[in-house]
Design a protein around this motif. Structure first.
Motif, PDB file in Angstrom:
ATOM      1  N   THR A   1      -7.198 -13.651  -1.267  1.00 51.55           N
ATOM      2  CA  THR A   1      -6.227 -12.561  -1.213  1.00 51.55           C
ATOM      3  C   THR A   1      -5.873 -12.222   0.230  1.00 51.55           C
ATOM      4  N   LEU A   2      -6.877 -12.167   1.084  1.00 45.18           N
ATOM      5  CA  LEU A   2      -6.634 -11.877   2.497  1.00 45.18           C
ATOM      6  C   LEU A   2      -5.710 -12.926   3.107  1.00 45.18           C
ATOM      7  N   ARG A   3      -5.989 -14.198   2.887  1.00 47.29           N
ATOM      8  CA  ARG A   3      -5.174 -15.248   3.499  1.00 47.29           C
ATOM      9  C   ARG A   3      -3.748 -15.235   2.954  1.00 47.29           C
ATOM     10  N   ALA A   4      -3.595 -14.964   1.668  1.00 50.16           N
ATOM     11  CA  ALA A   4      -2.245 -14.902   1.104  1.00 50.16           C
ATOM     12  C   ALA A   4      -1.459 -13.743   1.697  1.00 50.16           C
ATOM     13  N   ALA A   5      -2.132 -12.601   1.909  1.00 56.51           N
ATOM     14  CA  ALA A   5      -1.454 -11.459   2.528  1.00 56.51           C
ATOM     15  C   ALA A   5      -1.081 -11.773   3.971  1.00 56.51           C
ATOM     16  N   GLN A   6      -1.966 -12.434   4.693  1.00 54.96           N
ATOM     17  CA  GLN A   6      -1.665 -12.804   6.072  1.00 54.96           C
ATOM     18  C   GLN A   6      -0.458 -13.732   6.148  1.00 54.96           C
ATOM     19  N   SER A   7      -0.362 -14.666   5.213  1.00 51.21           N
ATOM     20  CA  SER A   7       0.764 -15.600   5.218  1.00 51.21           C
ATOM     21  C   SER A   7       2.073 -14.906   4.881  1.00 51.21           C
ATOM     22  N   ALA A   8       2.005 -13.941   3.941  1.00 51.22           N
ATOM     23  CA  ALA A   8       3.220 -13.254   3.507  1.00 51.22           C
ATOM     24  C   ALA A   8       3.708 -12.250   4.549  1.00 51.22           C
ATOM     25  N   LEU A   9       2.779 -11.678   5.318  1.00 51.76           N
ATOM     26  CA  LEU A   9       3.129 -10.665   6.311  1.00 51.76           C
ATOM     27  C   LEU A   9       3.198 -11.339   7.675  1.00 51.76           C
ATOM     28  N   THR A  10       4.394 -11.710   8.079  1.00 48.81           N
ATOM     29  CA  THR A  10       4.535 -12.454   9.323  1.00 48.81           C
ATOM     30  C   THR A  10       4.603 -11.558  10.555  1.00 48.81           C
ATOM     31  N   GLY A  11       4.828 -10.265  10.339  1.00 44.26           N
ATOM     32  CA  GLY A  11       4.939  -9.342  11.455  1.00 44.26           C
ATOM     33  C   GLY A  11       3.733  -8.434  11.579  1.00 44.26           C
ATOM     34  N   PRO A  12       3.884  -7.329  12.310  1.00 41.53           N
ATOM     35  CA  PRO A  12       2.776  -6.386  12.473  1.00 41.53           C
ATOM     36  C   PRO A  12       2.320  -5.814  11.128  1.00 41.53           C
ATOM     37  N   ALA A  13       1.026  -5.663  10.981  1.00 47.79           N
ATOM     38  CA  ALA A  13       0.437  -5.121   9.756  1.00 47.79           C
ATOM     39  C   ALA A  13      -1.025  -4.802  10.038  1.00 47.79           C
TER      40      ALA A  13
END
Length: 226
Positions: A75-87
């Motif tokens: 889940t963490l890696r999928a979120a990192q891939s989907a969020l390309t900007g600041p988060a």
């Protein structure tokens, strides 16, 4: 076929043992007695937890996500891939050894995702994190135990009961999204989400990355507001 090799054990939150095993490049985390909780080859539904939640959330400047349960990091890696900007991605994990395994024994699975400066691992109960942060999150992603029908921790009912859902709603910003992973559908949980004020969608997704095989359930529940 190669045998499973035991690598490490940890105490489950309610007692008993969690066992980490490896067979070739495949990892498995199981409860003592053999019930498998996680497998490194079956991360499709955990990835969908992030992608479905972020699709429902839409574009926001510097979104703050709370991920309940580190697992094998899908889940963490999928979120990192989907969020390309600041988060900001806060991962709450109640079993300290899982975080240790992620950085050590399971490093081939996690890769470099833990070095992402947007990610922070916090050891503790995600329910306490939710209660302590009213209005603090754009999305809360829960992959805790086996879903609303938990296996390892009775206290997980506090997350999935009506009180826990109201607390999750308070922790979300207007229009924020609560996403919940489950091994199986649960019509009662869908009704509780609705009673807690969420606009709820239910998704059946493959457990793996193909179209065949077992399916898991994900709820994406949107809080009121813009």
């Amino acid at each position: 076929m190669q045998p499973w090799i035991p690598l490490a054990t940890a105490t489950a939150p309610q007692g008993g043992l969690l066992r980490l095993l490896r067979r070739g490049d495949e990892f498995s985390i199981r409860l003592e007695g053999g019930n498998e909780l996680m497998n490194s080859r079956l991360g499709g539904s955990e990835e969908a937890l992030a992608t479905l939640a972020l699709t429902r959330l839409g574009v926001r400047p510097c979104p703050v996500l709370l991920i309940g349960g580190l697992g094998m990091g899908f889940t963490l890696r999928a979120a990192q891939s989907a969020l390309t900007g600041p988060a900001r991605l806060v991962v709450s994990e109640i079993v300290p050894e899982l975080a240790d395994w992620a950085a050590g024994l399971m490093a081939p699975v996690f890769g470099d995702c833990l070095s992402d400066p947007r990610a922070e691992i916090r050891i503790g109960d995600v329910a306490a994190e939710i209660r302590a942060t009213p209005g603090g999150f754009d999305a809360i992603l829960l992959d805790v135990d086996n879903g609303p029908d938990g296996l390892t921790r009775d206290a997980n009912g506090a997350l999935y009961g009506e009180v826990g859902l109201r607390e999750a709603r308070r922790a979300l910003r207007p229009g924020g999204v609560l996403a919940v992973w489950s091994a199986a559908p649960d019509a009662g949980f869908t009704r509780r989400l609705t009673r807690a004020g969420f606009e709820t969608e239910t998704h059946a997704v493959p457990a793996g990355r193909g179209r065949r095989g077992p399916r898991h359930t994900i709820w994406t529940a949107r809080a009121p507001g813009s």
